[in-house]
Design a protein around this motif. Structure first.
Motif, PDB file in Angstrom:
ATOM      1  N   ALA A  20       0.829  -1.208   0.000  1.00  0.00           N
ATOM      2  CA  ALA A  20       0.000   0.000   0.000  1.00  0.00           C
ATOM      3  C   ALA A  20       0.868   1.265   0.000  1.00  0.00           C
ATOM      4  CB  ALA A  20      -0.912   0.003   1.230  1.00  0.00           C
ATOM      5  N   THR A  21       0.210   2.381  -0.238  1.00  0.00           N
ATOM      6  CA  THR A  21       0.894   3.667  -0.210  1.00  0.00           C
ATOM      7  C   THR A  21       0.626   4.377   1.112  1.00  0.00           C
ATOM      8  OG1 THR A  21      -0.966   4.934  -1.107  1.00  0.00           O
ATOM      9  CG2 THR A  21       0.572   3.916  -2.706  1.00  0.00           C
ATOM     10  N   MET A  22       1.362   5.421   1.317  1.00  0.00           N
ATOM     11  CA  MET A  22       1.191   6.241   2.510  1.00  0.00           C
ATOM     12  C   MET A  22      -0.222   6.809   2.576  1.00  0.00           C
ATOM     13  SD  MET A  22       3.600   9.412   3.595  1.00  0.00           S
ATOM     14  CE  MET A  22       3.489  10.138   5.215  1.00  0.00           C
ATOM     15  N   GLY A  53       2.523   7.929  14.369  1.00  0.00           N
ATOM     16  CA  GLY A  53       3.843   8.522  14.576  1.00  0.00           C
ATOM     17  C   GLY A  53       4.798   8.202  13.448  1.00  0.00           C
ATOM     18  N   ASP A  54       4.757   6.972  12.930  1.00  0.00           N
ATOM     19  CA  ASP A  54       5.615   6.604  11.798  1.00  0.00           C
ATOM     20  C   ASP A  54       5.327   7.501  10.601  1.00  0.00           C
ATOM     21  OD1 ASP A  54       6.624   4.437  13.318  1.00  0.00           O
ATOM     22  OD2 ASP A  54       5.051   3.099  12.541  1.00  0.00           O
ATOM     23  N   LEU A  55       4.055   7.761  10.360  1.00  0.00           N
ATOM     24  CA  LEU A  55       3.667   8.611   9.232  1.00  0.00           C
ATOM     25  C   LEU A  55       4.112  10.058   9.463  1.00  0.00           C
ATOM     26  CD1 LEU A  55       0.107   7.125   8.684  1.00  0.00           C
ATOM     27  CD2 LEU A  55       2.126   6.759   7.240  1.00  0.00           C
ATOM     28  N   LEU A  56       3.968  10.529  10.685  1.00  0.00           N
ATOM     29  CA  LEU A  56       4.391  11.899  10.988  1.00  0.00           C
ATOM     30  C   LEU A  56       5.902  12.068  10.839  1.00  0.00           C
ATOM     31  CD1 LEU A  56       2.118  12.682  14.053  1.00  0.00           C
ATOM     32  CD2 LEU A  56       1.970  13.673  11.761  1.00  0.00           C
ATOM     33  N   TRP A  57       6.672  11.061  11.299  1.00  0.00           N
ATOM     34  CA  TRP A  57       8.118  11.153  11.142  1.00  0.00           C
ATOM     35  C   TRP A  57       8.503  11.137   9.668  1.00  0.00           C
ATOM     36  CZ3 TRP A  57      10.602  13.246  14.771  1.00  0.00           C
ATOM     37  CH2 TRP A  57      10.309  12.997  16.105  1.00  0.00           C
ATOM     38  N   LYS A  58       7.799  10.370   8.860  1.00  0.00           N
ATOM     39  CA  LYS A  58       8.066  10.349   7.416  1.00  0.00           C
ATOM     40  C   LYS A  58       7.821  11.732   6.826  1.00  0.00           C
ATOM     41  CE  LYS A  58       8.822   8.592   3.300  1.00  0.00           C
ATOM     42  NZ  LYS A  58      10.181   8.261   2.876  1.00  0.00           N
ATOM     43  N   LEU A  59       6.732  12.367   7.230  1.00  0.00           N
ATOM     44  CA  LEU A  59       6.452  13.728   6.758  1.00  0.00           C
ATOM     45  C   LEU A  59       7.578  14.674   7.142  1.00  0.00           C
ATOM     46  CD1 LEU A  59       2.664  14.114   7.671  1.00  0.00           C
ATOM     47  CD2 LEU A  59       3.631  14.029   5.378  1.00  0.00           C
ATOM     48  N   ASP A  66       5.111  17.124  -0.204  1.00  0.00           N
ATOM     49  CA  ASP A  66       3.848  17.705  -0.641  1.00  0.00           C
ATOM     50  C   ASP A  66       2.770  16.658  -0.405  1.00  0.00           C
ATOM     51  OD1 ASP A  66       1.621  18.571  -2.093  1.00  0.00           O
ATOM     52  OD2 ASP A  66       2.818  19.344  -3.739  1.00  0.00           O
ATOM     53  N   LEU A  67       1.718  17.035   0.316  1.00  0.00           N
ATOM     54  CA  LEU A  67       0.669  16.066   0.645  1.00  0.00           C
ATOM     55  C   LEU A  67       0.072  15.397  -0.585  1.00  0.00           C
ATOM     56  CD1 LEU A  67      -1.211  17.836   3.575  1.00  0.00           C
ATOM     57  CD2 LEU A  67       0.432  15.969   3.695  1.00  0.00           C
ATOM     58  N   SER A  68       0.101  16.067  -1.706  1.00  0.00           N
ATOM     59  CA  SER A  68      -0.475  15.468  -2.916  1.00  0.00           C
ATOM     60  C   SER A  68       0.345  14.277  -3.421  1.00  0.00           C
ATOM     61  CB  SER A  68      -0.608  16.511  -4.024  1.00  0.00           C
ATOM     62  OG  SER A  68       0.667  16.964  -4.435  1.00  0.00           O
ATOM     63  N   THR A  69       1.571  14.132  -2.952  1.00  0.00           N
ATOM     64  CA  THR A  69       2.402  13.008  -3.408  1.00  0.00           C
ATOM     65  C   THR A  69       2.299  11.779  -2.511  1.00  0.00           C
ATOM     66  OG1 THR A  69       4.340  13.768  -2.193  1.00  0.00           O
ATOM     67  CG2 THR A  69       4.081  14.579  -4.454  1.00  0.00           C
ATOM     68  N   MET A  70       1.475  11.838  -1.473  1.00  0.00           N
ATOM     69  CA  MET A  70       1.368  10.690  -0.556  1.00  0.00           C
ATOM     70  C   MET A  70       0.934   9.416  -1.259  1.00  0.00           C
ATOM     71  SD  MET A  70       0.131  11.703   3.232  1.00  0.00           S
ATOM     72  CE  MET A  70      -1.393  12.470   2.762  1.00  0.00           C
ATOM     73  N   ALA A  71       0.193   9.545  -2.331  1.00  0.00           N
ATOM     74  CA  ALA A  71      -0.260   8.360  -3.064  1.00  0.00           C
ATOM     75  C   ALA A  71       0.891   7.670  -3.783  1.00  0.00           C
ATOM     76  CB  ALA A  71      -1.356   8.736  -4.054  1.00  0.00           C
ATOM     77  N   GLU A  72       2.035   8.335  -3.852  1.00  0.00           N
ATOM     78  CA  GLU A  72       3.201   7.755  -4.522  1.00  0.00           C
ATOM     79  C   GLU A  72       4.239   7.206  -3.547  1.00  0.00           C
ATOM     80  OE1 GLU A  72       4.643  10.901  -7.006  1.00  0.00           O
ATOM     81  OE2 GLU A  72       2.645  11.276  -7.800  1.00  0.00           O
ATOM     82  N   VAL A  73       4.038   7.438  -2.257  1.00  0.00           N
ATOM     83  CA  VAL A  73       5.014   7.006  -1.259  1.00  0.00           C
ATOM     84  C   VAL A  73       4.654   5.596  -0.792  1.00  0.00           C
ATOM     85  CG1 VAL A  73       6.007   7.475   1.015  1.00  0.00           C
ATOM     86  CG2 VAL A  73       5.400   9.378  -0.505  1.00  0.00           C
ATOM     87  N   PRO A  74       5.499   4.596  -1.088  1.00  0.00           N
ATOM     88  CA  PRO A  74       5.202   3.226  -0.656  1.00  0.00           C
ATOM     89  C   PRO A  74       5.439   3.063   0.842  1.00  0.00           C
ATOM     90  CG  PRO A  74       7.314   3.301  -1.789  1.00  0.00           C
ATOM     91  CD  PRO A  74       6.730   4.685  -1.866  1.00  0.00           C
ATOM     92  N   LEU A  75       4.633   2.207   1.462  1.00  0.00           N
ATOM     93  CA  LEU A  75       4.823   1.932   2.893  1.00  0.00           C
ATOM     94  C   LEU A  75       6.234   1.433   3.182  1.00  0.00           C
ATOM     95  CD1 LEU A  75       1.613   0.204   4.299  1.00  0.00           C
ATOM     96  CD2 LEU A  75       2.370   2.566   4.545  1.00  0.00           C
TER      97      LEU A  75
END
Length: 134
Positions: A20-22, A53-59, A66-75
């Motif tokens: 999945a993606t972010m 927290g994992d997601l926040l640290w990644k940000l 850019d929040l619009s690129t979250m669909a491209e960030v793999p878990l």
């Protein structure tokens, strides 16, 4: 007493595939009001637990994110800051208290690492509370 008695089976648990993606992970957490969710690989094995927290640290650690690129960030690119221990299905409840102190839930697997479900912290606490009150 074996943990299988307290198992919330996989078909009743929200989890996310490792492919999945972010964005998919953020959506799943938000829709279900969860702070963490198990990650399962293509073979059905438990590979870790993803937290808010994992997601926040990644940000924080992604330059010019850019929040619009979250669909491209793999878990797979998100570091898991906490290692949530899993237990095998025939483990004893007596082994669970320490895990429950640090985890909202304890993932349960078979002996091959295949994810079977979870045991919620509240069920572990209730088990011990009932033992004390008896």
């Amino acid at each position: 007493m074996e943990v299988s008695r307290f198992l919330l089976s996989k078909d009743k648990v929200k989890y996310i595939p490792s492919s999945a993606t972010m964005m998919e992970a953020m959506d799943l957490l938000e829709e279900n009001h969860y702070s963490a969710v198990p990650i399962i690989d293509e073979q059905g094995r438990y590979v870790g637990t993803l937290s808010e927290g994992d997601l926040l640290w990644k940000l924080k650690h992604t330059f010019n994110f850019d929040l619009s690129t979250m669909a491209e960030v793999p878990l797979s690119s998100i570091k898991l800051y906490r290692h949530n221990e899993s237990v095998v299905i025939d483990a004893d409840m007596e082994d669970m208290l320490t895990l429950a102190a640090d985890q909202n839930f304890v993932p349960v697997t078979d002996h091959d690492g295949i994810f079977l479900g979870i045991i919620r912290r509240r069920d572990i606490i209730n088990y011990y509370n009932d033992g004390i009150m008896d």
